[in-house]
Design a protein around this motif. Structure first.
Motif, mmCIF file in Angstrom:
data_model
loop_
_atom_site.group_PDB
_atom_site.id
_atom_site.type_symbol
_atom_site.label_atom_id
_atom_site.label_comp_id
_atom_site.label_asym_id
_atom_site.label_seq_id
_atom_site.Cartn_x
_atom_site.Cartn_y
_atom_site.Cartn_z
ATOM 1 N N TRP A 87 81.884 7.350 70.436
ATOM 2 C CA TRP A 87 82.534 6.253 71.371
ATOM 3 C C TRP A 87 81.085 6.443 72.249
ATOM 4 O O TRP A 87 81.058 6.681 73.399
ATOM 5 N N ILE A 88 80.131 5.518 71.730
ATOM 6 C CA ILE A 88 78.834 5.354 72.415
ATOM 7 C C ILE A 88 78.836 4.625 73.818
ATOM 8 O O ILE A 88 77.843 4.984 74.694
ATOM 9 N N ARG A 89 79.912 3.852 74.071
ATOM 10 C CA ARG A 89 79.921 3.193 75.461
ATOM 11 C C ARG A 89 80.083 4.186 76.478
ATOM 12 O O ARG A 89 79.541 4.145 77.362
ATOM 13 N N GLY A 332 88.617 0.960 71.600
ATOM 14 C CA GLY A 332 88.430 -0.678 70.912
ATOM 15 C C GLY A 332 87.093 -0.937 70.818
ATOM 16 O O GLY A 332 86.126 0.059 70.867
ATOM 17 N N ILE A 333 86.983 -2.241 70.705
ATOM 18 C CA ILE A 333 85.510 -2.668 70.320
ATOM 19 C C ILE A 333 84.347 -2.375 71.381
ATOM 20 O O ILE A 333 83.441 -1.975 71.024
ATOM 21 N N HIS A 334 84.781 -2.413 72.510
ATOM 22 C CA HIS A 334 83.934 -2.264 73.656
ATOM 23 C C HIS A 334 83.681 -0.755 73.737
ATOM 24 O O HIS A 334 82.451 -0.557 74.151
ATOM 25 N N CYS A 335 84.591 -0.067 73.142
ATOM 26 C CA CYS A 335 84.282 1.400 73.557
ATOM 27 C C CYS A 335 83.283 1.827 72.442
ATOM 28 O O CYS A 335 82.750 2.998 72.764
ATOM 29 N N ILE A 336 83.308 1.228 71.451
ATOM 30 C CA ILE A 336 82.147 1.717 70.236
ATOM 31 C C ILE A 336 80.959 1.107 70.181
ATOM 32 O O ILE A 336 80.177 1.144 69.274
ATOM 33 N N THR A 337 80.536 0.333 71.260
ATOM 34 C CA THR A 337 79.397 -0.264 71.327
ATOM 35 C C THR A 337 78.999 -0.156 72.690
ATOM 36 O O THR A 337 79.624 -0.092 73.664
ATOM 37 N N GLN A 338 77.360 -0.534 72.994
ATOM 38 C CA GLN A 338 76.816 -0.217 74.096
ATOM 39 C C GLN A 338 75.606 -1.106 73.954
ATOM 40 O O GLN A 338 74.784 -1.220 73.244
ATOM 41 N N GLN A 339 75.698 -2.264 74.934
ATOM 42 C CA GLN A 339 74.546 -3.346 74.921
ATOM 43 C C GLN A 339 73.250 -2.978 75.691
ATOM 44 O O GLN A 339 73.344 -2.130 76.715
ATOM 45 N N GLN A 340 72.216 -3.229 74.988
ATOM 46 C CA GLN A 340 70.868 -2.910 75.628
ATOM 47 C C GLN A 340 70.259 -4.184 76.059
ATOM 48 O O GLN A 340 69.844 -5.113 75.242
#
Length: 346
Positions: A87-89, A332-340
């Motif tokens: 969960w990289i977020r 969810g999708i937001h939890c498994i992504t982190q924007q740079q």
């Protein structure tokens, strides 16, 4: 501090993700549950990569499996680092702009969502620094225990927070709201906080976070607030989401203006084998030219959500990606992504 967290809809350099590793959340090596998680994460990675580069962090033991699963995918690069979870977020850095437009990385203290009994975090507590080093971005360590899913900014000076996360005695014992706000504002460049009392019901069970805001409410580019709405009175979130709406109706933004609230209704399904679901379209990722939106296999509800997000983000393609397996594991999708974010020209 002179750093500022840009809104999610500003240009990105890339999106970061982690590859699910065997643990108490996903199950042991060779299990059907771990395979389902990896398939779900890979679907999201491939979809995001249609619009911007994706860097996937894999545990060294899982590197070959990750490469095999992403064979033929373009726009996805792979790096290795020891992982506990995916969960990289939450375990990764929060990227911010410095005054000159360059990037810095906020390294919140990560302790497994409040030292949850099922969580391991020895490796994930170092992940933010590892990601920042890989991206060659300086790190600012924060004394606050927190996660990226516990906050959402509008890019204008306002941040959404929840009482049950930021003031969790297993995260930040003894911290007051004022102290939390001072630290958050210093790191993110925000000046005004809107506090919600709690998150969704399922988020306090099993593999929950105890109330992350990114599953209940998010800002849009127009300055509106998308709010999860549960319309079935049998579901405990029927009352929760109406309580949250009441709070937001009385709140103002950094400039003292009342909020424009846009309801985002939940799909019709109420329960899974574990109990009340927290299926939410709020937990989407806004990336370059697209919105990556959770889908739940209900055509009418999914298309209604797509329409609302398309109106909120005109000119962006709304991509529906089945997120039921992601939600089964706690997010969810937001939890498994982190924007740079992209470097900003000043």
């Amino acid at each position: 501090m002179t750093t500022t967290m840009p809104a999610e809809w500003t240009p990105h350099e890339r999106t970061w993700m982690s590859f699910p590793t065997a643990n108490d959340t996903f199950g042991p090596d060779g299990s059907d549950t771990l395979a389902r998680a990896r398939d779900a994460w890979a679907r999201v990675a491939r979809t995001v990569a249609l619009y911007e580069p994706v860097t996937l962090v894999a545990d060294p033991d899982d590197e070959q499996t990750a490469r095999d699963m992403l064979t033929g995918a373009t726009g996805i690069s792979l790096v290795t680092a020891p992982l506990d979870d995916a969960w990289i977020r939450d375990s990764g850095p929060t990227f911010v702009h410095d005054v000159d437009g360059s990037l810095r990385a906020v390294n919140w203290i990560f302790n497994g969502w409040g030292a949850q009994s099922w969580a391991a975090w020895e490796n994930d507590a170092r992940l933010a620094a590892t990601v920042a080093a890989t991206a060659d971005i300086p790190v600012d360590d924060s004394p606050l225990v927190g996660e990226g899913g516990g906050l959402h900014v509008d890019g204008r000076g306002t941040v959404l927070l929840t009482d049950s996360v930021q003031l969790d005695p297993d995260r930040n014992p003894g911290w007051t709201k004022g102290q939390v706000e001072e630290e958050v504002h210093a790191r993110l460049g925000t000046r005004h906080a809107i506090w919600l009392p709690r998150g969704l019901t399922r988020d306090y069970d099993g593999f929950g976070t105890r109330g992350h805001v990114d599953i209940v409410a998010s800002f849009t580019e127009a300055g509106h607030v998308l709010l999860h709405r549960q319309d079935n009175p049998d579901h405990p979130d029927y009352d929760v989401t109406r309580e949250l709406r009441t709070v937001l109706e009385s709140a103002v933004d950094v400039n003292g203006n009342p909020l424009t609230i846009v309801d985002l209704p939940a799909p019709d399904v109420l329960r899974d084998e574990e109990g009340w679901v927290d299926y939410s379209y709020i937990n989407h990722l806004v990336c370059n030219n697209a919105v990556i939106l959770c889908a739940f296999g209900e055509k009418q509800a999914d298309e209604r959500a797509r329409s609302i997000l398309a109106e909120a983000y005109p000119g962006r393609t709304v991509e529906l990606v089945d997120a039921r397996d992601i939600f089964a594991f706690g997010g969810g999708i937001h939890c498994i992504t982190q924007q740079q974010p992209a470097v900003r020209n000043v």
